[in-house]
Design a protein around this motif. Structure first.
Motif, PDB file in Angstrom:
ATOM      1  N   LYS A   7     -12.304 -10.025  12.295  1.00 36.73           N
ATOM      2  CA  LYS A   7     -11.699  -9.218  11.347  1.00 36.73           C
ATOM      3  C   LYS A   7     -11.587  -7.356  10.970  1.00 36.73           C
ATOM      4  N   PHE A   8     -10.067  -7.682  11.126  1.00 35.11           N
ATOM      5  CA  PHE A   8      -9.607  -6.697   9.798  1.00 35.11           C
ATOM      6  C   PHE A   8      -8.979  -6.617   8.844  1.00 35.11           C
ATOM      7  N   GLY A   9      -9.976  -4.980   8.109  1.00 31.19           N
ATOM      8  CA  GLY A   9      -9.619  -4.776   6.439  1.00 31.19           C
ATOM      9  C   GLY A   9      -8.648  -3.673   6.236  1.00 31.19           C
ATOM     10  N   GLY A  10      -7.793  -3.892   5.838  1.00 35.30           N
ATOM     11  CA  GLY A  10      -6.634  -3.184   5.564  1.00 35.30           C
ATOM     12  C   GLY A  10      -7.014  -1.511   5.638  1.00 35.30           C
ATOM     13  N   SER A  11      -7.509  -1.149   5.327  1.00 33.49           N
ATOM     14  CA  SER A  11      -7.955  -0.023   5.701  1.00 33.49           C
ATOM     15  C   SER A  11      -7.976   0.175   7.358  1.00 33.49           C
ATOM     16  N   SER A  12      -8.013  -0.717   7.936  1.00 41.09           N
ATOM     17  CA  SER A  12      -8.251  -0.125   8.922  1.00 41.09           C
ATOM     18  C   SER A  12      -7.511  -1.033   9.917  1.00 41.09           C
ATOM     19  N   VAL A  13      -6.004  -0.857   9.556  1.00 39.35           N
ATOM     20  CA  VAL A  13      -4.470  -1.270   9.610  1.00 39.35           C
ATOM     21  C   VAL A  13      -3.325  -0.726   9.047  1.00 39.35           C
ATOM     22  N   SER A  41      -5.831  -8.531   7.530  1.00 37.89           N
ATOM     23  CA  SER A  41      -4.763  -7.797   6.061  1.00 37.89           C
ATOM     24  C   SER A  41      -3.630  -7.341   6.066  1.00 37.89           C
ATOM     25  N   ALA A  42      -3.550  -7.690   4.489  1.00 41.57           N
ATOM     26  CA  ALA A  42      -2.239  -6.067   4.182  1.00 41.57           C
ATOM     27  C   ALA A  42      -2.975  -5.323   4.877  1.00 41.57           C
ATOM     28  N   MET A  43      -1.914  -4.424   5.539  1.00 43.24           N
ATOM     29  CA  MET A  43      -2.047  -2.717   5.856  1.00 43.24           C
ATOM     30  C   MET A  43      -2.127  -1.954   4.183  1.00 43.24           C
ATOM     31  N   GLY A  44      -3.273  -1.164   4.322  1.00 42.60           N
ATOM     32  CA  GLY A  44      -3.526  -0.112   3.261  1.00 42.60           C
ATOM     33  C   GLY A  44      -3.919  -1.525   2.045  1.00 42.60           C
ATOM     34  N   ASP A  45      -2.991  -0.940   0.914  1.00 39.64           N
ATOM     35  CA  ASP A  45      -2.991  -0.592  -0.200  1.00 39.64           C
ATOM     36  C   ASP A  45      -1.808  -2.171  -0.536  1.00 39.64           C
ATOM     37  N   THR A  46      -1.286  -2.457   0.419  1.00 41.36           N
ATOM     38  CA  THR A  46      -0.071  -3.031   0.200  1.00 41.36           C
ATOM     39  C   THR A  46      -0.452  -4.446  -0.380  1.00 41.36           C
ATOM     40  N   THR A  47      -1.273  -4.771  -1.236  1.00 38.24           N
ATOM     41  CA  THR A  47      -1.931  -6.229  -2.140  1.00 38.24           C
ATOM     42  C   THR A  47      -1.130  -5.258  -3.262  1.00 38.24           C
ATOM     43  N   ASP A  48      -2.493  -4.254  -3.746  1.00 36.62           N
ATOM     44  CA  ASP A  48      -2.430  -3.508  -4.657  1.00 36.62           C
ATOM     45  C   ASP A  48      -0.849  -3.478  -5.168  1.00 36.62           C
ATOM     46  N   ASP A  49       0.252  -3.141  -3.876  1.00 38.68           N
ATOM     47  CA  ASP A  49       1.311  -2.127  -4.869  1.00 38.68           C
ATOM     48  C   ASP A  49       2.444  -3.720  -4.637  1.00 38.68           C
ATOM     49  N   LEU A  50       1.895  -4.566  -3.314  1.00 39.43           N
ATOM     50  CA  LEU A  50       2.545  -6.210  -4.403  1.00 39.43           C
ATOM     51  C   LEU A  50       2.886  -6.295  -5.477  1.00 39.43           C
ATOM     52  N   LEU A  51       1.176  -6.074  -6.512  1.00 35.81           N
ATOM     53  CA  LEU A  51       1.138  -6.987  -7.481  1.00 35.81           C
ATOM     54  C   LEU A  51       1.471  -6.237  -8.560  1.00 35.81           C
ATOM     55  N   ASP A  52       1.097  -4.434  -8.443  1.00 35.64           N
ATOM     56  CA  ASP A  52       2.389  -3.848  -9.241  1.00 35.64           C
ATOM     57  C   ASP A  52       3.329  -3.927  -9.248  1.00 35.64           C
ATOM     58  N   LEU A  53       4.275  -4.226  -8.514  1.00 33.04           N
ATOM     59  CA  LEU A  53       5.597  -4.376  -8.212  1.00 33.04           C
ATOM     60  C   LEU A  53       5.825  -5.675  -8.819  1.00 33.04           C
ATOM     61  N   ALA A  54       5.126  -6.434  -9.201  1.00 26.91           N
ATOM     62  CA  ALA A  54       5.668  -7.818  -9.845  1.00 26.91           C
ATOM     63  C   ALA A  54       5.273  -7.337 -11.195  1.00 26.91           C
ATOM     64  N   ALA A  55       4.377  -6.921 -12.093  1.00 24.71           N
ATOM     65  CA  ALA A  55       3.583  -6.436 -12.976  1.00 24.71           C
ATOM     66  C   ALA A  55       5.057  -5.841 -13.817  1.00 24.71           C
ATOM     67  N   GLN A  56       6.200  -4.872 -12.873  1.00 23.95           N
ATOM     68  CA  GLN A  56       6.985  -4.323 -13.088  1.00 23.95           C
ATOM     69  C   GLN A  56       7.824  -5.510 -13.848  1.00 23.95           C
ATOM     70  N   ALA A  72       2.967 -11.840   2.020  1.00 25.88           N
ATOM     71  CA  ALA A  72       3.670 -11.744   2.702  1.00 25.88           C
ATOM     72  C   ALA A  72       3.492 -10.171   3.194  1.00 25.88           C
ATOM     73  N   GLY A  73       2.069  -9.874   2.669  1.00 27.74           N
ATOM     74  CA  GLY A  73       1.566  -8.881   3.170  1.00 27.74           C
ATOM     75  C   GLY A  73       0.707  -8.935   4.042  1.00 27.74           C
ATOM     76  N   GLU A  74       0.495  -9.650   4.410  1.00 29.18           N
ATOM     77  CA  GLU A  74      -0.828 -10.276   5.888  1.00 29.18           C
ATOM     78  C   GLU A  74       0.120 -10.654   7.252  1.00 29.18           C
ATOM     79  N   ARG A  75       1.288 -10.949   6.669  1.00 34.37           N
ATOM     80  CA  ARG A  75       3.046 -11.490   7.724  1.00 34.37           C
ATOM     81  C   ARG A  75       3.041 -10.260   8.550  1.00 34.37           C
ATOM     82  N   ILE A  76       2.856  -9.346   7.707  1.00 34.60           N
ATOM     83  CA  ILE A  76       3.767  -7.097   8.001  1.00 34.60           C
ATOM     84  C   ILE A  76       2.816  -7.213   8.579  1.00 34.60           C
ATOM     85  N   SER A  77       1.429  -6.971   8.373  1.00 34.86           N
ATOM     86  CA  SER A  77       0.140  -7.102   9.275  1.00 34.86           C
ATOM     87  C   SER A  77       0.321  -7.300  10.815  1.00 34.86           C
TER      88      SER A  77
END
Ligand code: ADP
Ligand code: ASP
Ligand code: MG
Length: 420
Positions: A7-13, A41-56, A72-77
């Motif tokens: 398993k590779f976490g976001g910071s690894s990809v 996992s999703a690349m870097g901080d993608t999940t946080d960025d998507l959460l921020d986007l939804a909040a906007q 969608a984040g994990e589909r990209i990676s």
């Protein structure tokens, strides 16, 4: 030939270079004659960025749509990683959680895996391919995608490792394993060579985000050996496993210290001091799905009324305060106070069962630092204290030194990630 789940976490990809490094590692494991399933996992901080986007877009996004967005984040990676592996001449297929047969309940945002039917993964392995699986996601009985909660890719990996009867589940991250404290807070933290699942559970459930809590539960229940290690180095990491009679572990008294800055405290003042009131109070909390942790009830001075304080995730605080306010007449309390600026330090070690003097060393270390303790809770192998948030990191460092956990030589390396 071994079957290895990696398993590779976001910071690894986090970027193309990271994807290439991970692809190289997976390809090498495959070329060495192993069957490989890689959960990503999703690349870097993608999940946080998507959460921020939804909040906007809206303050209250519908949970179903939120899960569709986050998956969608994990589909990209997963697809990019499959391309990078293909480019290295290794046969590969990527699969979403749904395609991989990860079936969950319907709790969007925090879904539990109820069944695994990884036929397509088995087929891929039989065909000599590397199977890449998007972490953190599944599908419910209504055929809607769900997510497993923040950090949930670990759970996808361990659950798949259990279902496929893998020889090992390797969790690749941005530090060299499980340390005696978060290396981002304690640079002198020491890597733990081996740790029991029960100690890891206590660390994970008290803020050490190195492993998702339910991943550790799966590993314990299905006896999956976990190897937590860095994707940026080739160093041996930490083995999370049950000691056996033939191969006992050398167990230190204290395994490590977890800290949690994501909890708040609710104090219900002037609660009528009679049987049944606490039960009703916590029913109200449960009705909004709040996960209540440390609870303290004061001794009532006039024996008519008392104060009850408890901690809970800051994310659950608003709904819980709302529900408690609505129930004021029924519960008969006088006042309600919410404090967000708290932090919880948890000292964990199986040796607490048999060693004395642990709590006096802990409280002594905090006293010497002039840190006030607001609440205390314990389990058989854990002592937790609630302190002011501003003092949390200093408390962790002081307690780490007081229990002689500091490494003598090198500093702990943090290879990547933002700690977000
Ligand atoms: P990933 O993206 O690989 O899933 P996470 O950010 O979820 O990585 O988890 C790794 C992070 O966990 C480390 O960077 C570290 O800051 C944090 N961490 C917290 N407690 C510990 C601990 N006891 N040992 C190691 N890392 C820890
Ligand atoms: N991408 C998800 C998260 O950031 C899942 C994971 O990384 O494990 O929480
Ligand atoms: Mg993680």
């Amino acid at each position: 030939m071994a079957l290895i789940v990696q398993k590779f976490g976001g910071s690894s990809v986090a970027d193309a270079t990271g994807l290439a490094r991970v692809a190289e590692r997976i390809a090498a494991t495959h070329r060495a004659g192993n069957q490989v399933v890689a959960v990503v996992s999703a690349m870097g901080d993608t999940t946080d960025d998507l959460l921020d986007l939804a909040a906007q877009v809206t303050p209250r996004p519908p949970a179903r749509e939120m899960d569709i967005l986050l998956t969608a984040g994990e589909r990209i990676s997963m697809s990019l990683l499959a391309m990078a592996i293909d480019a290295r001449g290794v046969p590969v297929r990527s699969y979403t959680g749904q395609q991989a047969g990860v079936l969950t309940d319907t709790t969007y945002g925090k879904a539990q895996i109820v069944k695994l039917a990884p036929e397509r993964i088995v087929q891929s392995l039989d065909d000599g391919q590397v199977a890449i699986v998007a972490g953190f996601q599944g599908v419910n009985e209504a055929n809607d995608v769900t997510t497993l909660g923040r950090g949930g890719s670990d759970t996808t990996a361990v659950a798949l490792a259990a279902a496929l009867k893998a020889d090992v589940c390797e969790i690749y991250t941005d530090v060299d394993g499980v340390f005696t404290a978060d290396p981002r807070v304690v640079s002198s933290a020491r890597r733990i060579a081996e740790i029991t699942p029960e100690e890891t559970l206590e660390l994970a459930s008290h803020g050490a985000k190195i492993l998702h809590l339910r991943a550790v539960e799966f590993a314990r229940r299905y006896s999956v050996p976990l190897h937590v290690r860095s994707s940026f180095s080739h160093k041996e990491g930490t083995w999370v496993r049950q000691p056996t009679k033939e191969d006992p572990m050398e167990e230190p008294v204290i395994a490590g210290i977890a800290h949690d800055a994501s909890q708040g405290k609710i104090t219900v003042q002037g609660v009528p001091d009679r049987p049944g009131v606490a039960a009703r109070l916590f029913q109200v909390c449960a009705s909004v799905g709040a996960n209540v942790d440390t609870i303290v009830q004061n001794v009532s001075v006039d024996s008519q009324r008392t104060d009850i304080s408890f901690t809970l995730s800051t994310q659950e605080a608003e709904a819980t305060m709302h529900a408690l306010r609505d129930a004021q007449d029924d519960l008969g309390y006088q006042d309600l106070i919410y404090t967000e600026a708290i932090g919880i330090l948890s000292l964990v070690g199986a040796g607490m069962r048999t060693h004395t003097g642990i709590s006096s060393t802990l409280f002594g270390a905090l006293y010497e630092e002039g840190i006030n303790i607001h609440m205390i809770s314990t389990s058989e192998i854990r002592i937790s204290v609630v302190v002011d948030i501003d003092e949390l990191q200093r408390a962790v460092r002081a307690v780490h030194s007081a229990f002689d956990l500091d490494a003598s030589e090198t500093e702990a390396v943090v290879y990547g990630g933002t700690g977000r």
